[in-house]
Scaffold this motif. Structure first.
Motif, PDB file in Angstrom:
ATOM      1  N   ASP A  63      11.225   3.012  -9.187  1.00  0.00           N
ATOM      2  CA  ASP A  63      11.078   1.881  -8.265  1.00  0.00           C
ATOM      3  C   ASP A  63      11.513   0.569  -8.928  1.00  0.00           C
ATOM      4  O   ASP A  63      12.124  -0.292  -8.280  1.00  0.00           O
ATOM      5  N   SER A  67      14.496  -1.941  -7.801  1.00  0.00           N
ATOM      6  CA  SER A  67      14.244  -3.373  -7.604  1.00  0.00           C
ATOM      7  C   SER A  67      15.229  -4.225  -8.395  1.00  0.00           C
ATOM      8  O   SER A  67      15.757  -5.225  -7.889  1.00  0.00           O
ATOM      9  N   HIS A 134       7.707   6.794   1.989  1.00  0.00           N
ATOM     10  CA  HIS A 134       7.576   6.058   0.726  1.00  0.00           C
ATOM     11  C   HIS A 134       8.284   4.714   0.864  1.00  0.00           C
ATOM     12  O   HIS A 134       9.434   4.559   0.433  1.00  0.00           O
ATOM     13  N   PRO A 135       7.641   3.735   1.501  1.00  0.00           N
ATOM     14  CA  PRO A 135       8.276   2.420   1.685  1.00  0.00           C
ATOM     15  C   PRO A 135       8.674   1.804   0.348  1.00  0.00           C
ATOM     16  O   PRO A 135       8.015   2.008  -0.673  1.00  0.00           O
ATOM     17  N   HIS A 137       9.300  -1.421  -2.086  1.00  0.00           N
ATOM     18  CA  HIS A 137       8.876  -2.804  -2.324  1.00  0.00           C
ATOM     19  C   HIS A 137       9.547  -3.296  -3.604  1.00  0.00           C
ATOM     20  O   HIS A 137       9.507  -2.615  -4.630  1.00  0.00           O
ATOM     21  N   PRO A 143       8.295  -6.207   0.525  1.00  0.00           N
ATOM     22  CA  PRO A 143       8.849  -5.084   1.301  1.00  0.00           C
ATOM     23  C   PRO A 143      10.365  -5.209   1.429  1.00  0.00           C
ATOM     24  O   PRO A 143      10.885  -6.297   1.697  1.00  0.00           O
ATOM     25  N   TRP A 144      11.050  -4.089   1.200  1.00  0.00           N
ATOM     26  CA  TRP A 144      12.510  -4.100   1.282  1.00  0.00           C
ATOM     27  C   TRP A 144      12.971  -2.939   2.160  1.00  0.00           C
ATOM     28  O   TRP A 144      12.571  -1.802   1.944  1.00  0.00           O
ATOM     29  N   PRO A 145      13.833  -3.199   3.149  1.00  0.00           N
ATOM     30  CA  PRO A 145      14.232  -2.124   4.083  1.00  0.00           C
ATOM     31  C   PRO A 145      15.242  -1.159   3.473  1.00  0.00           C
ATOM     32  O   PRO A 145      16.013  -1.526   2.581  1.00  0.00           O
TER      33      PRO A 145
END
Length: 204
Positions: A63, A67, A134-135, A137, A143-145
């Motif tokens: 993750d 990012s 699993h959104p 971020h 939050p990121w689409p």
């Protein structure tokens, strides 16, 4: 007459020697350059070492890798906009023409890869079968689409694209590593062998 000529010669100002110190980039361009460079190095380290971490660390590491990639994409786009509105300093005139051309081509390819690499990673992540549950971020905070049209594809097609985007992301990564090595090697060559510093253009 010779006296007047002598006076005329003595009064003619001498042409100052051409300065060897190259012009520098703006402070904003310098800051963006070095921040992007550090983030790319961090992401290379995370990407290559993710599987060596304990199992409960793998997901946070991945993750963080995502990012940083999205952050690099945004900073690179900002860097391009800044470059378009602020003319970069020219290379020293002493460099042969082929080195000027090679430098421009290398910079173009670097920008292309710095955009293509995070985009391929974003596509790869959006095609992940568990993306919906699993959104994402940015750094666990923002939050990121995902890319919507990819997420809503047929599951079988999405799985195929996930593999292909993953392979593309890997190969673009190798290409970026090679080009960065050439970029650094060229800068060091100019610094130590040619004695015509280009590094000084990118430091305060």
């Amino acid at each position: 007459m010779s006296t007047h000529a002598g006076n005329a010669v003595s009064q003619t100002p001498e042409r100052p020697p051409e300065s060897e110190a190259p012009l520098r980039y703006t402070r904003t361009a310098m800051a963006l350059h070095w921040v992007i460079a550090v983030l790319i190095i961090c992401n290379v380290a995370l990407g290559l070492s993710a599987e060596s971490f304990p199992d409960d660390w793998v997901r946070p590491v991945v993750d963080t890798h995502k990012s940083i990639g999205i952050t690099v994409l945004g900073l690179v786009l900002l860097r391009i906009l800044w470059r378009l509105s602020h003319k970069p300093p020219p290379l020293p005139r002493a460099f042969p023409k082929w080195e000027h051309i090679a430098a421009h081509v290398a910079h173009f390819l670097l920008y292309l890869l710095m955009i293509g690499l995070p985009l391929s990673g974003w596509l790869h992540d959006s095609a992940w079968k568990a993306a919906a549950t699993h959104p994402m971020h940015l750094f666990g905070l923002i939050p990121w689409p995902r890319i919507g049209f990819v997420m809503h594809l047929d599951p079988a097609l999405k799985e195929t694209l996930h593999d292909r985007f993953g392979a593309l992301h890997t190969w673009l990564g190798y290409a970026l590593y090679a080009l960065l090595a050439m970029h650094v090697g060229g800068a060091l060559k100019h610094q130590w062998i040619d004695r015509k510093s280009v590094i000084s253009r990118m430091v305060p």
